[in-house]
Design a protein around this motif. Structure first.
Motif, PDB file in Angstrom:
ATOM      1  N   ARG A  25      13.354 -13.680   3.876  1.00 33.29           N
ATOM      2  CA  ARG A  25      14.104 -14.008   2.649  1.00 33.29           C
ATOM      3  C   ARG A  25      13.922 -12.908   1.599  1.00 33.29           C
ATOM      4  O   ARG A  25      14.866 -12.578   0.858  1.00 33.29           O
ATOM      5  N   LEU A  26      12.725 -12.352   1.528  1.00 36.51           N
ATOM      6  CA  LEU A  26      12.460 -11.253   0.606  1.00 36.51           C
ATOM      7  C   LEU A  26      13.350 -10.059   0.930  1.00 36.51           C
ATOM      8  O   LEU A  26      13.957  -9.453   0.029  1.00 36.51           O
ATOM      9  N   ALA A  27      13.468  -9.720   2.209  1.00 37.27           N
ATOM     10  CA  ALA A  27      14.306  -8.592   2.619  1.00 37.27           C
ATOM     11  C   ALA A  27      15.770  -8.824   2.248  1.00 37.27           C
ATOM     12  O   ALA A  27      16.459  -7.921   1.758  1.00 37.27           O
ATOM     13  N   LEU A  28      16.244 -10.037   2.469  1.00 38.20           N
ATOM     14  CA  LEU A  28      17.629 -10.363   2.115  1.00 38.20           C
ATOM     15  C   LEU A  28      17.843 -10.276   0.607  1.00 38.20           C
ATOM     16  O   LEU A  28      18.894  -9.817   0.134  1.00 38.20           O
ATOM     17  N   ALA A  29      16.842 -10.726  -0.160  1.00 34.36           N
ATOM     18  CA  ALA A  29      16.957 -10.669  -1.622  1.00 34.36           C
ATOM     19  C   ALA A  29      17.007  -9.223  -2.103  1.00 34.36           C
ATOM     20  O   ALA A  29      17.780  -8.885  -3.014  1.00 34.36           O
ATOM     21  N   PHE A  30      16.202  -8.340  -1.508  1.00 35.18           N
ATOM     22  CA  PHE A  30      16.255  -6.919  -1.830  1.00 35.18           C
ATOM     23  C   PHE A  30      17.660  -6.373  -1.585  1.00 35.18           C
ATOM     24  O   PHE A  30      18.213  -5.654  -2.420  1.00 35.18           O
ATOM     25  N   ARG A  31      18.200  -6.704  -0.437  1.00 36.18           N
ATOM     26  CA  ARG A  31      19.528  -6.208  -0.078  1.00 36.18           C
ATOM     27  C   ARG A  31      20.575  -6.696  -1.092  1.00 36.18           C
ATOM     28  O   ARG A  31      21.433  -5.929  -1.534  1.00 36.18           O
ATOM     29  N   ASP A  32      20.491  -7.967  -1.467  1.00 35.97           N
ATOM     30  CA  ASP A  32      21.464  -8.529  -2.405  1.00 35.97           C
ATOM     31  C   ASP A  32      21.341  -7.886  -3.789  1.00 35.97           C
ATOM     32  O   ASP A  32      22.356  -7.612  -4.447  1.00 35.97           O
ATOM     33  N   ALA A  33      20.111  -7.650  -4.238  1.00 35.98           N
ATOM     34  CA  ALA A  33      19.921  -7.064  -5.565  1.00 35.98           C
ATOM     35  C   ALA A  33      20.470  -5.650  -5.639  1.00 35.98           C
ATOM     36  O   ALA A  33      21.009  -5.236  -6.673  1.00 35.98           O
ATOM     37  N   ASN A  34      20.343  -4.891  -4.545  1.00 38.79           N
ATOM     38  CA  ASN A  34      20.779  -3.500  -4.545  1.00 38.79           C
ATOM     39  C   ASN A  34      22.234  -3.324  -4.117  1.00 38.79           C
ATOM     40  O   ASN A  34      22.755  -2.211  -4.155  1.00 38.79           O
ATOM     41  N   ALA A  35      22.872  -4.419  -3.713  1.00 45.52           N
ATOM     42  CA  ALA A  35      24.275  -4.351  -3.306  1.00 45.52           C
ATOM     43  C   ALA A  35      25.189  -4.500  -4.522  1.00 45.52           C
ATOM     44  O   ALA A  35      24.736  -4.826  -5.629  1.00 45.52           O
ATOM     45  N   GLU A  36      26.474  -4.254  -4.309  1.00 45.35           N
ATOM     46  CA  GLU A  36      27.441  -4.486  -5.376  1.00 45.35           C
ATOM     47  C   GLU A  36      27.400  -5.961  -5.761  1.00 45.35           C
ATOM     48  O   GLU A  36      27.420  -6.843  -4.915  1.00 45.35           O
ATOM     49  N   GLY A  37      27.313  -6.232  -7.044  1.00 46.49           N
ATOM     50  CA  GLY A  37      27.193  -7.607  -7.511  1.00 46.49           C
ATOM     51  C   GLY A  37      25.767  -8.008  -7.809  1.00 46.49           C
ATOM     52  O   GLY A  37      25.524  -9.073  -8.380  1.00 46.49           O
ATOM     53  N   GLY A  38      24.786  -7.153  -7.425  1.00 45.75           N
ATOM     54  CA  GLY A  38      23.395  -7.419  -7.759  1.00 45.75           C
ATOM     55  C   GLY A  38      23.037  -6.854  -9.122  1.00 45.75           C
ATOM     56  O   GLY A  38      23.839  -6.167  -9.774  1.00 45.75           O
ATOM     57  N   GLY A  75       0.843  -1.188   0.000  1.00 45.44           N
ATOM     58  CA  GLY A  75       0.000   0.000   0.000  1.00 45.44           C
ATOM     59  C   GLY A  75       0.878   1.237   0.000  1.00 45.44           C
ATOM     60  O   GLY A  75       1.763   1.376   0.844  1.00 45.44           O
ATOM     61  N   MET A  76       0.636   2.144  -0.956  1.00 47.53           N
ATOM     62  CA  MET A  76       1.536   3.287  -1.098  1.00 47.53           C
ATOM     63  C   MET A  76       1.577   4.142   0.163  1.00 47.53           C
ATOM     64  O   MET A  76       2.611   4.694   0.521  1.00 47.53           O
ATOM     65  N   GLY A  77       0.442   4.264   0.871  1.00 45.67           N
ATOM     66  CA  GLY A  77       0.455   5.005   2.120  1.00 45.67           C
ATOM     67  C   GLY A  77       1.344   4.353   3.154  1.00 45.67           C
ATOM     68  O   GLY A  77       1.936   5.020   4.006  1.00 45.67           O
ATOM     69  N   GLY A  78       1.465   3.013   3.090  1.00 39.60           N
ATOM     70  CA  GLY A  78       2.301   2.295   4.034  1.00 39.60           C
ATOM     71  C   GLY A  78       3.778   2.548   3.840  1.00 39.60           C
ATOM     72  O   GLY A  78       4.576   2.343   4.767  1.00 39.60           O
ATOM     73  N   VAL A  79       4.168   2.986   2.640  1.00 38.29           N
ATOM     74  CA  VAL A  79       5.574   3.287   2.381  1.00 38.29           C
ATOM     75  C   VAL A  79       6.059   4.380   3.335  1.00 38.29           C
ATOM     76  O   VAL A  79       7.168   4.318   3.872  1.00 38.29           O
ATOM     77  N   ALA A  80       5.218   5.377   3.553  1.00 36.30           N
ATOM     78  CA  ALA A  80       5.599   6.466   4.444  1.00 36.30           C
ATOM     79  C   ALA A  80       5.853   5.955   5.856  1.00 36.30           C
ATOM     80  O   ALA A  80       6.834   6.351   6.506  1.00 36.30           O
ATOM     81  N   HIS A  81       5.009   5.070   6.348  1.00 38.13           N
ATOM     82  CA  HIS A  81       5.188   4.529   7.695  1.00 38.13           C
ATOM     83  C   HIS A  81       6.472   3.696   7.788  1.00 38.13           C
ATOM     84  O   HIS A  81       7.162   3.719   8.814  1.00 38.13           O
ATOM     85  N   LEU A  82       6.789   2.960   6.726  1.00 39.53           N
ATOM     86  CA  LEU A  82       7.988   2.123   6.732  1.00 39.53           C
ATOM     87  C   LEU A  82       9.251   2.989   6.775  1.00 39.53           C
ATOM     88  O   LEU A  82      10.201   2.698   7.505  1.00 39.53           O
ATOM     89  N   VAL A  83       9.262   4.071   5.989  1.00 38.74           N
ATOM     90  CA  VAL A  83      10.413   4.979   6.005  1.00 38.74           C
ATOM     91  C   VAL A  83      10.560   5.617   7.381  1.00 38.74           C
ATOM     92  O   VAL A  83      11.668   5.712   7.920  1.00 38.74           O
ATOM     93  N   ASP A  84       9.457   6.050   7.959  1.00 38.57           N
ATOM     94  CA  ASP A  84       9.526   6.655   9.290  1.00 38.57           C
ATOM     95  C   ASP A  84       9.994   5.649  10.342  1.00 38.57           C
ATOM     96  O   ASP A  84      10.683   6.019  11.305  1.00 38.57           O
ATOM     97  N   GLN A 107      15.906   3.111  -5.799  1.00 41.66           N
ATOM     98  CA  GLN A 107      16.771   3.852  -4.891  1.00 41.66           C
ATOM     99  C   GLN A 107      16.157   3.901  -3.492  1.00 41.66           C
ATOM    100  O   GLN A 107      16.867   3.715  -2.480  1.00 41.66           O
ATOM    101  N   LEU A 108      14.854   4.124  -3.431  1.00 43.13           N
ATOM    102  CA  LEU A 108      14.169   4.176  -2.135  1.00 43.13           C
ATOM    103  C   LEU A 108      14.242   2.824  -1.433  1.00 43.13           C
ATOM    104  O   LEU A 108      14.523   2.755  -0.223  1.00 43.13           O
ATOM    105  N   ILE A 109      14.014   1.764  -2.165  1.00 43.34           N
ATOM    106  CA  ILE A 109      14.100   0.421  -1.582  1.00 43.34           C
ATOM    107  C   ILE A 109      15.489   0.175  -1.017  1.00 43.34           C
ATOM    108  O   ILE A 109      15.659  -0.305   0.105  1.00 43.34           O
ATOM    109  N   GLY A 110      16.512   0.518  -1.796  1.00 41.04           N
ATOM    110  CA  GLY A 110      17.879   0.329  -1.341  1.00 41.04           C
ATOM    111  C   GLY A 110      18.178   1.157  -0.100  1.00 41.04           C
ATOM    112  O   GLY A 110      18.881   0.701   0.811  1.00 41.04           O
TER     113      GLY A 110
END
Length: 303
Positions: free
Chosen positions: A239-252, A128-137, A194-197
């Motif tokens: 596992r999803l969170a780890l995959a996000f991190r790997d994709a946005n890291a060097e080598g992803g 939910g796009m509104g939830g993005v704000a809560h996650l960043v905060d 960029q925001l996800i990373g």
């Protein structure tokens, strides 16, 4: 007593978080393909989550469609599928990709993406796009960069060229802005990644390990912002969170499929994004097999 607390707290947190997960039917039951594939859709339902003001538009909407693939061997890839991609939608014919979500919700979007890519979706996540704000905060804000001045009424993004520390409201506008970006959906996809990373970069297991309050706050924000497929549990979320991190890291791997036209007009559906018919099939095979080169891939002609 200390040992009991150290063991009981993470177990209790996992059980509690698992009970908070929201689920929706989504998966097609298609035969498995190699690796693990996640489909993420940024839900832009009008007026229900703070993401977008009610503008009279009916039906479900998605401004963000991401394919996250962890191959059996090779780099993890996070691929943005432009919402206006011209695709065949089962039972409806050819149209824009986000029309699949509007017409049939998660199940039809999953089937359409599987037909486009040849990859079976193992897990679906609706944000939910509104939830993005809560996650960043919840992670204390993030630092984002954009090299242009922006004053975009539709998204609410007001920006001076450069990098800035932002809260959830500003981050949401940053991720949603499209009309003031000369590259349209492709530029927005870059900012979304960029925001996800940036969010994942703030989620440090070391710092969270000794901050129970931050653990609870992050779990509340994450489970409140996201809805998962019928089979997902809290370990799949990890596992999803780890995959996000790997994709946005060097080598992803990050990017889009190869694009032939950003303004393809086949008739009856307006301007669409046409994937390169010669290169896109091989691109999705390489994505499946883990043979895409690390770094930025795909993009519009000349990129």
């Amino acid at each position: 007593m200390v040992l009991v607390v150290l063991v009981a707290w993470p177990v209790g947190l996992l059980v509690w978080a698992n009970g908070r997960l929201q689920h929706t039917p989504a998966l097609s039951g298609a035969p498995d393909t190699p690796g693990t594939t996640y489909l993420l859709a940024g839900s832009d339902a009008r007026g229900d989550d703070g993401g977008v003001a009610d503008d009279g538009t009916e039906g479900q909407r998605t401004d963000t469609i991401l394919l996250l693939h962890v191959p059996a061997d090779g780099p993890t890839a996070l691929i943005s599928l432009p919402r206006d991609t011209y695709v065949d939608i089962p039972g409806h014919g050819a149209s824009k990709l986000n029309a699949a979500f509007a017409w049939g919700g998660a199940p039809l979007l999953v089937q359409t993406v599987e037909g486009l890519t040849g990859l079976t979706v193992d897990h679906y996540v609706e944000i939910g796009m509104g939830g993005v704000a809560h996650l960043v905060d919840a992670v204390g804000g993030v630092n984002l960069c954009y090299d242009a001045d922006v004053n975009d009424a539709d998204s609410g993004m007001v920006w001076t060229a450069g990098c800035h520390d932002v809260d959830g409201t500003a981050a949401l506008a940053f991720a949603r802005m499209r009309k003031s970006d000369p590259t349209g959906d492709v530029g927005r996809a870059l900012r979304q990644r960029q925001l996800i990373g940036a969010v994942m970069g703030k989620v440090s297991p070391r710092s969270l390990a000794f901050d129970p309050r931050a653990q609870v706050s992050l779990a509340e924000a994450g489970t409140g912002a996201m809805t998962f497929d019928e089979r997902a549990d809290v370990l799949d979320v990890a596992r999803l969170a780890l995959a996000f991190r790997d994709a946005n890291a060097e080598g992803g791997v990050t990017g889009t499929p190869p694009i032939a036209s950003m303004d393809y007009r086949p008739g009856n559906v307006g301007s669409t994004v046409l994937l390169d018919p010669d290169r896109a099939p091989d691109f999705f095979v390489a994505l499946r097999d883990g043979t895409l080169p690390p770094g930025q891939v795909g993009g519009p002609p000349g990129s």
